[in-house]
Scaffold this motif. Structure first.
Motif, short mmCIF file in Angstrom:
data_model
loop_
_atom_site.label_atom_id
_atom_site.label_comp_id
_atom_site.label_asym_id
_atom_site.label_seq_id
_atom_site.Cartn_x
_atom_site.Cartn_y
_atom_site.Cartn_z
N THR A 121 0.83 -1.21 0.00
CA THR A 121 0.00 0.00 0.00
C THR A 121 0.87 1.26 0.00
N ARG A 124 2.08 1.86 -3.55
CA ARG A 124 0.98 2.40 -4.37
C ARG A 124 0.74 3.87 -4.06
N THR A 125 0.74 4.21 -2.78
CA THR A 125 0.50 5.58 -2.34
C THR A 125 1.64 6.50 -2.77
N GLU A 127 3.59 6.26 -5.37
CA GLU A 127 3.47 6.61 -6.78
C GLU A 127 2.41 7.70 -6.96
N TRP A 128 1.29 7.54 -6.28
CA TRP A 128 0.21 8.52 -6.39
C TRP A 128 0.68 9.93 -6.11
N PHE A 129 1.54 10.06 -5.09
CA PHE A 129 1.99 11.39 -4.69
C PHE A 129 3.30 11.80 -5.37
N LYS A 147 2.24 -11.16 -1.52
CA LYS A 147 1.22 -10.26 -0.94
C LYS A 147 1.58 -8.79 -1.13
N SER A 155 1.92 -0.50 -9.06
CA SER A 155 2.90 0.57 -8.83
C SER A 155 4.31 0.02 -8.70
N ASN A 234 -1.97 3.24 11.63
CA ASN A 234 -1.31 2.22 10.83
C ASN A 234 -0.17 2.88 10.04
N SER A 236 1.00 2.51 7.01
CA SER A 236 0.73 2.95 5.64
C SER A 236 -0.17 4.19 5.65
N ILE A 237 -1.03 4.30 6.65
CA ILE A 237 -1.89 5.48 6.78
C ILE A 237 -1.04 6.70 7.14
N ALA A 240 0.84 7.92 4.15
CA ALA A 240 -0.01 8.61 3.18
C ALA A 240 -0.35 10.03 3.63
N ARG B 124 -9.88 2.38 12.88
CA ARG B 124 -8.75 2.88 13.69
C ARG B 124 -8.43 4.34 13.33
N PRO B 224 -3.65 13.16 -8.02
CA PRO B 224 -2.37 12.46 -8.13
C PRO B 224 -1.29 13.39 -8.68
N ALA B 225 -0.03 13.03 -8.45
CA ALA B 225 1.08 13.75 -9.09
C ALA B 225 0.97 13.55 -10.59
N SER B 228 2.15 10.20 -11.90
CA SER B 228 1.54 8.95 -11.42
C SER B 228 0.73 8.25 -12.50
N ALA B 230 -0.74 5.37 -11.33
CA ALA B 230 -1.59 4.56 -10.46
C ALA B 230 -3.05 4.90 -10.74
N LEU B 233 -6.19 5.25 -5.22
CA LEU B 233 -5.60 4.99 -3.91
C LEU B 233 -6.38 3.87 -3.25
N ILE B 237 -6.63 4.38 2.62
CA ILE B 237 -5.72 5.52 2.45
C ILE B 237 -6.51 6.77 2.06
N ALA B 240 -8.34 8.17 5.01
CA ALA B 240 -7.45 8.84 5.97
C ALA B 240 -7.05 10.23 5.48
N VAL B 241 -6.69 10.32 4.22
CA VAL B 241 -6.24 11.61 3.68
C VAL B 241 -7.40 12.62 3.72
#
Lengths: 248, 248
Positions: A121, A124-125, A127-129, A147, A155, A234, A236-237, A240, B124, B224-225, B228, B230, B233, B237, B240-241
Motif C-alpha cells: 500500500t 501504491r501511495t 506513486e500517487w503522490f 502479498k 505501482s 497504521n 501505511s496510513i 499517506a 482505527r 495524483p502527481a 503517477s 496509479a 488509492l 488511504i 485517511a487523507v
C-alpha cells in the motif's frame, strides 16, 4: 498441461530463499500483469493464463513464453484465494546498490515495515503522490513477497525499491532533510512549503529505531483528536497523510 | 482442559452466520482484549488465556468467565498465524437501528468496503481523527469478522458502527453535507474550513454506487502527481487523507 515440476517451481517463488536464488517473482491478475508487461515486457519471463486471456492479450508480447492453463491448473499455482486468469513469472530488476538521492525531490525511507499489505500500500501511495524511489532497511519485508506485489496494484512496476542501510544513507546525504514520523513532534500541518526530503516511517510495532533518531531533522506528528484513545495510526496510513501534507 | 465442543464453538465464530446467530465475536491479543475489557467488561463473556496472562490481568475482571489454556489449546482456537496469550469471546453491542446524525459533527459512510483489513484500518483511523460513528452499507464486510477486529487495534471498542441503507440516511439528513471521494472532483485541499458532514467512501473495486452519486454535495478528489500512473488509492488511504484534510 503443466508438469509437476513446473508447478513446484512456481510454488517455490512464494518463499524468499527461492526468489533470491532464482531472481524471479510472481504477479497475478490481468491488470497487474499487464502493468508489468507494459512497463518492460522483457522482464516478464513466463505467462500462465486462460485461453481467453491469451487470445485477448497474448499476441502483443511475442517474446514472452506463454502457457495455456485450465482453471484447475491455475488453482495449483496461484497464491490467491480466488485465482485470476493470469499469473506471470517476472525477473527482478538488477539490485540498485548506489542508493542515490537527488536534491529537490522527495523520497520515502521505511525502517522495518513487516506487514506485506502495508508495504504494498505504501508503494501504491508513493506513486500517487509522485515519489519514484523508496529506501527500505534490510529488515523490511521483501518487496517481491506475493502479498506485497498484489497490494501495490501495479505501482511496483514503476517505483524503484532500494534495500539499503538507512544510517549510511542519512550520513551520506547530510544536506537532505529527514522528516521522521513520531508520536510526539511538530504538527505536520504546521510545516510550510517544504521543498525536498526523505520521509522516514518506522515499523508497525517499534516505530523508528533508536539509532536513526539522531538523523531526523524534523520530528513530525499527525496530531490525534482530543477524544482519541487510539495508540497510533497504521504505518501505511501515516505515510499517506504525511505525503499528502508535505508534497501537495 | 478445553472440551472439543468448546473449541468447536469458538471456531464457529469465525463464520458470519454463527456470529449473527449467537451475537458473539472473538478478539485476540493482550492489548486488544484489554481495550474491550476496559471499555465495557460486561460485554466480554469469556477469556481463554495463558496462566501468566490470567495472573497479571485476571483479577481485575471478576465478572468474566476465565479459562486457563495451554499454548497447544490456544493454537486450536486462534485465528492468528502466531497465536497470542489471550482470546476473548465478546457480546456484540445492541444493533443501532436509529442511525442518527447530529449537526456540527463528522461521520464516515462506507459504501461496500469488502476487505477486512481496510475496514479495520478505517475504524482505527476514524477514531484518531475524532469520528465516533461510521455508517456502513449492508454489503460492507462484517465488522465482527476476526480480521476486521484485529485491524482496528482496539478502536472497535470505542467507535460505533451502524449498518444502514445509505440512500435512506442521506434522504433523512438532507441538511448535512455529503463529501464523496471520486476520481474526478474538487481538489480536497481547496475546501476551506468545512465544519460538518458525512464523508462517503466507495468500495475498493467499484467506487461509490451510482444511486448514491446524486446525494453527494461535494465531489472531492485527492489529486495524483502528474507522473503517477496509479489508477487509484487504496480505500483506507483515501479515507485517511480526506479525514486529515477536512477535519484537522
Amino acid at each position: 498441461m503443466l508438469s509437476k515440476n513446473k508447478i513446484k517451481q512456481i510454488h517455490a517463488l512464494s518463499l524468499l530463499k527461492h526468489r533470491k536464488a532464482m531472481r524471479l517473482f510472481t504477479a497475478e491478475g490481468s491488470r497487474l500483469v499487464l502493468d508489468f508487461l507494459e512497463s518492460d515486457s522483457r522482464k516478464v519471463k513466463e505467462l500462465f493464463a486462460s485461453p481467453e486471456w491469451l487470445k485477448t492479450h497474448g499476441n502483443r508480447y511475442p517474446e514472452v513464453i506463454k502457457h495455456e492453463v485450465t482453471g484447475q491448473e491455475m488453482k495449483k499455482i496461484s497464491n490467491l484465494k480466488t485465482p485470476s486468469e493470469v499469473l506471470a513469472v517476472i525477473a527482478m530488476p538488477d539490485e540498485d546498490k548506489t542508493a542515490s538521492v537527488e536534491p529537490g525531490k522527495w523520497y520515502l525511507a521505511l525502517d522495518g515495515i513487516r506487514d506485506p499489505g502495508n508495504l504494498g500500500t505504501i508503494i501504491r501511495t508513493a506513486e500517487w503522490f509522485g515519489i519514484d524511489t523508496i529506501f527500505c532497511s534490510a529488515d523490511t519485508v521483501d518487496v517481491f513477497n506475493p502479498k506485497v506485489v498484489q497490494a501495490t496494484m501495479g505501482s511496483l512496476s514503476r517505483v524503484s525499491i532500494v534495500y539499503t542501510g538507512l544510517t549510511e544513507l542519512f550520513q551520506k546525504y547530510k544536506n537532505i532533510p529527514v522528516y521522521g514520523t513520531l508520536l510526539e513532534g511538530i504538527d505536520i500541518s504546521g510545516i510550510k512549503n517544504p521543498e525536498q526530503g526523505i520521509i522516514l516511517i518506522g515499523s508497525e510495532a517499534q516505530g523508528i529505531s533508536k539509532e536513526l533518531i539522531p538523523h531526523i531533522n524534523y520530528r513530525i506528528t499527525i496530531p490525534p483528536a482530543e477524544t482519541s484513545k487510539a495508540e497510533s495510526l497504521n504505518a501505511s496510513i501515516a505515510a499517506a497523510v504525511v505525503c499528502y501534507a508535505l508534497l501537495r
